[in-house]
Design a protein around this motif. Sequence first.
Motif, PDB file in Angstrom:
ATOM      1  N   VAL A  90      16.153 -25.898 -27.205  1.00 32.93           N
ATOM      2  CA  VAL A  90      16.956 -24.882 -27.889  1.00 32.93           C
ATOM      3  C   VAL A  90      16.412 -24.648 -29.297  1.00 32.93           C
ATOM      4  O   VAL A  90      16.305 -23.512 -29.761  1.00 32.93           O
ATOM      5  CB  VAL A  90      18.454 -25.281 -27.926  1.00 32.93           C
ATOM      6  N   GLY A  91      16.030 -25.716 -29.970  1.00 34.13           N
ATOM      7  CA  GLY A  91      15.461 -25.581 -31.316  1.00 34.13           C
ATOM      8  C   GLY A  91      14.162 -24.805 -31.323  1.00 34.13           C
ATOM      9  O   GLY A  91      13.945 -23.935 -32.174  1.00 34.13           O
ATOM     10  N   ILE A  92      13.286 -25.092 -30.368  1.00 36.73           N
ATOM     11  CA  ILE A  92      12.017 -24.363 -30.266  1.00 36.73           C
ATOM     12  C   ILE A  92      12.272 -22.895 -29.954  1.00 36.73           C
ATOM     13  O   ILE A  92      11.626 -22.005 -30.508  1.00 36.73           O
ATOM     14  CB  ILE A  92      11.113 -25.016 -29.198  1.00 36.73           C
ATOM     15  N   VAL A 125      12.433 -17.234 -31.694  1.00 37.22           N
ATOM     16  CA  VAL A 125      13.171 -15.983 -31.898  1.00 37.22           C
ATOM     17  C   VAL A 125      13.121 -15.577 -33.365  1.00 37.22           C
ATOM     18  O   VAL A 125      12.924 -14.399 -33.689  1.00 37.22           O
ATOM     19  CB  VAL A 125      14.628 -16.121 -31.402  1.00 37.22           C
ATOM     20  N   LEU A 126      13.281 -16.532 -34.246  1.00 39.11           N
ATOM     21  CA  LEU A 126      13.210 -16.234 -35.677  1.00 39.11           C
ATOM     22  C   LEU A 126      11.836 -15.688 -36.054  1.00 39.11           C
ATOM     23  O   LEU A 126      11.742 -14.655 -36.735  1.00 39.11           O
ATOM     24  CB  LEU A 126      13.522 -17.491 -36.496  1.00 39.11           C
ATOM     25  N   LEU A 127      10.798 -16.342 -35.585  1.00 37.58           N
ATOM     26  CA  LEU A 127       9.447 -15.873 -35.901  1.00 37.58           C
ATOM     27  C   LEU A 127       9.164 -14.517 -35.265  1.00 37.58           C
ATOM     28  O   LEU A 127       8.539 -13.659 -35.885  1.00 37.58           O
ATOM     29  CB  LEU A 127       8.413 -16.907 -35.454  1.00 37.58           C
ATOM     30  N   MET A 128       9.636 -14.329 -34.044  1.00 35.12           N
ATOM     31  CA  MET A 128       9.421 -13.054 -33.366  1.00 35.12           C
ATOM     32  C   MET A 128      10.189 -11.928 -34.051  1.00 35.12           C
ATOM     33  O   MET A 128       9.760 -10.781 -34.031  1.00 35.12           O
ATOM     34  CB  MET A 128       9.832 -13.168 -31.912  1.00 35.12           C
ATOM     35  N   PHE A 147       6.324  -7.404 -40.490  1.00 33.14           N
ATOM     36  CA  PHE A 147       4.952  -7.518 -40.979  1.00 33.14           C
ATOM     37  C   PHE A 147       4.030  -6.495 -40.322  1.00 33.14           C
ATOM     38  O   PHE A 147       3.122  -5.971 -40.960  1.00 33.14           O
ATOM     39  CB  PHE A 147       4.424  -8.934 -40.767  1.00 33.14           C
ATOM     40  N   ILE A 148       4.275  -6.197 -39.053  1.00 26.87           N
ATOM     41  CA  ILE A 148       3.472  -5.178 -38.374  1.00 26.87           C
ATOM     42  C   ILE A 148       3.685  -3.817 -39.031  1.00 26.87           C
ATOM     43  O   ILE A 148       2.740  -3.087 -39.299  1.00 26.87           O
ATOM     44  CB  ILE A 148       3.825  -5.120 -36.869  1.00 26.87           C
ATOM     45  N   ARG A 149       4.932  -3.490 -39.303  1.00 26.16           N
ATOM     46  CA  ARG A 149       5.251  -2.195 -39.905  1.00 26.16           C
ATOM     47  C   ARG A 149       4.671  -2.081 -41.310  1.00 26.16           C
ATOM     48  O   ARG A 149       4.153  -1.044 -41.704  1.00 26.16           O
ATOM     49  CB  ARG A 149       6.760  -2.017 -39.912  1.00 26.16           C
ATOM     50  N   PHE A 150       4.763  -3.144 -42.099  1.00 28.45           N
ATOM     51  CA  PHE A 150       4.284  -3.092 -43.483  1.00 28.45           C
ATOM     52  C   PHE A 150       2.790  -3.349 -43.633  1.00 28.45           C
ATOM     53  O   PHE A 150       2.273  -3.299 -44.743  1.00 28.45           O
ATOM     54  CB  PHE A 150       5.052  -4.094 -44.349  1.00 28.45           C
ATOM     55  N   SER A 151       2.087  -3.612 -42.546  1.00 20.04           N
ATOM     56  CA  SER A 151       0.664  -3.959 -42.646  1.00 20.04           C
ATOM     57  C   SER A 151      -0.185  -2.806 -43.165  1.00 20.04           C
ATOM     58  O   SER A 151      -1.222  -3.026 -43.790  1.00 20.04           O
ATOM     59  CB  SER A 151       0.137  -4.426 -41.295  1.00 20.04           C
TER      60      SER A 151
END
Length: 134
Positions: free
Chosen positions: A19-21, A26-29, A35-39
């Motif tokens: 569950v932690g992983i 999910v947080l990283l995703m 970051f993709i939008r602001f790249s």
Amino acid sequence: MTNMMMDKSSFKSARTMGVGITLMGVLLMSLDPIFIRFSGVSGFDTAFLFGLFTAISMPIFIQLRDERGLIRAISESGWPVLLSGLLMLGSATGLVLSIKHTSIANTFVILSAAPALAAVFSWLLLGEVTKRST
């Protein structure tokens, strides 16, 4: 009785770790699209860079984690690995282009249908039966 207790506690710790992983993933995703939008680069450039870094990191990971080594692991896995890689390439490219061309919320609403589609394809291609509650 003690073995049963140990099995339950190890199951609980493994489940807690899982569950932690998942939460960390999910947080990283959830941060990826920002970051993709602001790249500031095009969608195809972003997808290329994602693919490049994956193509560099995945063989290193396989070499370190699989005792068979990279070449043997790939050759023993055969065509399913190649097909899986191509599908992952298409999925990642579609995700990046979707984020670049539509709202992030719309992209993730569409992505939320992935588990249902996976269940349908598992049933069609593998004959797996999913519980009705799922």
